[in-house]
Enzyme design. Structure first.
Site, PDB file in Angstrom:
ATOM      1  N   GLY A  40       0.875  -1.325  -0.009  1.00 48.03           N
ATOM      2  CA  GLY A  40       0.034   0.172   0.080  1.00 48.03           C
ATOM      3  C   GLY A  40       0.875   1.199   0.221  1.00 48.03           C
ATOM      4  O   GLY A  40       1.983   1.269   0.365  1.00 48.03           O
ATOM      5  N   GLN A  45       3.324  10.046   0.705  1.00 55.98           N
ATOM      6  CA  GLN A  45       4.837   9.189   1.114  1.00 55.98           C
ATOM      7  C   GLN A  45       5.628   9.620  -0.191  1.00 55.98           C
ATOM      8  O   GLN A  45       6.658   9.372  -0.155  1.00 55.98           O
ATOM      9  CB  GLN A  45       4.299   7.618   1.108  1.00 55.98           C
ATOM     10  CG  GLN A  45       3.558   7.459   2.547  1.00 55.98           C
ATOM     11  CD  GLN A  45       3.749   5.949   2.394  1.00 55.98           C
ATOM     12  OE1 GLN A  45       2.662   5.208   1.967  1.00 55.98           O
ATOM     13  NE2 GLN A  45       4.406   5.481   3.114  1.00 55.98           N
ATOM     14  N   CYS A  87       5.831   0.300   7.691  1.00 57.83           N
ATOM     15  CA  CYS A  87       5.415   1.553   6.557  1.00 57.83           C
ATOM     16  C   CYS A  87       6.879   1.889   5.818  1.00 57.83           C
ATOM     17  O   CYS A  87       7.664   1.670   6.402  1.00 57.83           O
ATOM     18  CB  CYS A  87       4.940   2.591   7.535  1.00 57.83           C
ATOM     19  SG  CYS A  87       4.738   4.187   6.686  1.00 57.83           S
ATOM     20  N   LEU A  88       6.573   1.935   4.703  1.00 56.55           N
ATOM     21  CA  LEU A  88       7.780   2.450   3.811  1.00 56.55           C
ATOM     22  C   LEU A  88       8.450   3.708   4.169  1.00 56.55           C
ATOM     23  O   LEU A  88       9.375   3.860   4.030  1.00 56.55           O
ATOM     24  CB  LEU A  88       7.179   2.344   2.257  1.00 56.55           C
ATOM     25  CG  LEU A  88       6.883   1.272   1.745  1.00 56.55           C
ATOM     26  CD1 LEU A  88       6.282   1.527   0.254  1.00 56.55           C
ATOM     27  CD2 LEU A  88       7.937   0.161   1.780  1.00 56.55           C
ATOM     28  N   HIS A 129      -4.656   2.112   7.399  1.00 62.31           N
ATOM     29  CA  HIS A 129      -3.109   2.437   7.231  1.00 62.31           C
ATOM     30  C   HIS A 129      -2.877   3.611   6.496  1.00 62.31           C
ATOM     31  O   HIS A 129      -2.363   4.740   6.713  1.00 62.31           O
ATOM     32  CB  HIS A 129      -2.110   1.454   6.928  1.00 62.31           C
ATOM     33  CG  HIS A 129      -0.605   1.668   7.121  1.00 62.31           C
ATOM     34  ND1 HIS A 129       0.111   1.384   8.040  1.00 62.31           N
ATOM     35  CD2 HIS A 129       0.022   2.460   6.390  1.00 62.31           C
ATOM     36  CE1 HIS A 129       1.323   1.892   7.700  1.00 62.31           C
ATOM     37  NE2 HIS A 129       1.337   2.442   6.718  1.00 62.31           N
ATOM     38  N   GLU A 130      -3.331   3.172   5.068  1.00 64.60           N
ATOM     39  CA  GLU A 130      -3.101   4.487   4.096  1.00 64.60           C
ATOM     40  C   GLU A 130      -4.313   5.775   4.168  1.00 64.60           C
ATOM     41  O   GLU A 130      -3.622   6.769   3.665  1.00 64.60           O
ATOM     42  CB  GLU A 130      -3.303   3.717   2.633  1.00 64.60           C
ATOM     43  CG  GLU A 130      -2.418   2.295   2.359  1.00 64.60           C
ATOM     44  CD  GLU A 130      -0.918   2.696   2.517  1.00 64.60           C
ATOM     45  OE1 GLU A 130      -0.624   4.023   2.477  1.00 64.60           O
ATOM     46  OE2 GLU A 130      -0.335   1.680   2.868  1.00 64.60           O
ATOM     47  N   HIS A 133      -2.761   7.991   6.534  1.00 64.38           N
ATOM     48  CA  HIS A 133      -1.636   8.803   5.945  1.00 64.38           C
ATOM     49  C   HIS A 133      -2.221  10.067   5.186  1.00 64.38           C
ATOM     50  O   HIS A 133      -1.576  11.238   5.528  1.00 64.38           O
ATOM     51  CB  HIS A 133      -0.753   8.027   4.905  1.00 64.38           C
ATOM     52  CG  HIS A 133       0.257   7.113   5.108  1.00 64.38           C
ATOM     53  ND1 HIS A 133       1.215   7.713   5.816  1.00 64.38           N
ATOM     54  CD2 HIS A 133       0.576   5.869   5.105  1.00 64.38           C
ATOM     55  CE1 HIS A 133       2.327   6.473   6.007  1.00 64.38           C
ATOM     56  NE2 HIS A 133       1.822   5.766   5.551  1.00 64.38           N
TER      57      HIS A 133
HETATM   58 NI    NI Z   1       2.722   3.887   5.594  1.00 69.23          NI
END
Ligand code: NI
Length: 165
Positions: A40, A45, A87-88, A129-130, A133
């Site tokens: 995701g 991000q 998370c990236l 989660h997304e 963000h």
């Molecule tokens: Ni994330």
């Protein structure tokens, strides 16, 4: 993409016009997500403060699993489940986070069609989660204050960031 950027703690702007820039952004995000590899990604991000997420539990193996959603919102949530999350934008940190077990998510696809997803388990978790963000929240914000402080300090140290809260 990385922790510490103000865009990651900012509420992203709704997308009101699906133009070429939005299509290109979506394409870039899918490529970035697959390359990472991740399941995701949210526009903040990649440094773009707009309400767009990409999700793909197959990480590029099955095109039918790719979801590109504009202005996503959670309509309903049900139950609770705790599982490890990463998370990236928060490299190297994985912690258990409690999320709803099931969510109903509504948004718009790149063709402007309204889409609703009834998601559970991992897919529900990724949506939450997304969408977090897009509201300027990281999974760290769901942890206890003590743990969060500890991890944030570690992250800042590792990334050579100084000061901050
Ligand atoms: Ni994330």
């Amino acid at each position: 993409m990385i922790y510490g950027r103000p865009v990651l703690s900012t509420r992203a702007e709704p997308i009101t016009n699906i133009d070429a820039a939005v299509a290109e952004l979506a394409q870039d995000m899918v490529a970035t997500m697959h390359e990472a590899p991740g399941i995701g990604l949210a526009a903040p991000q990649v440094d773009v403060s707009r309400r767009l997420i990409t999700v793909d539990l197959s990480v590029g193996r099955d095109n039918r699993e790719l979801i590109v959603l504009l202005n996503p919102e959670i309509l309903e949530k049900e139950g609770e489940s705790s599982a490890e999350e990463g998370c990236l934008s928060v490299p190297g940190i994985f912690e258990k986070v409690a999320r709803p077990l099931r969510v109903s998510v509504r948004g718009v696809d790149l063709e402007g069609r309204e889409k609703t997803y009834e998601a559970q388990d991992l897919l529900a978790r990724v949506f939450c989660h997304e969408i977090d963000h897009l509201d300027g929240k990281l999974f760290l914000d769901h942890l206890s204050p003590l743990k969060r402080q500890l991890l944030k300090r570690r992250l800042r140290k590792e990334m050579g960031l100084s000061g901050g809260r």
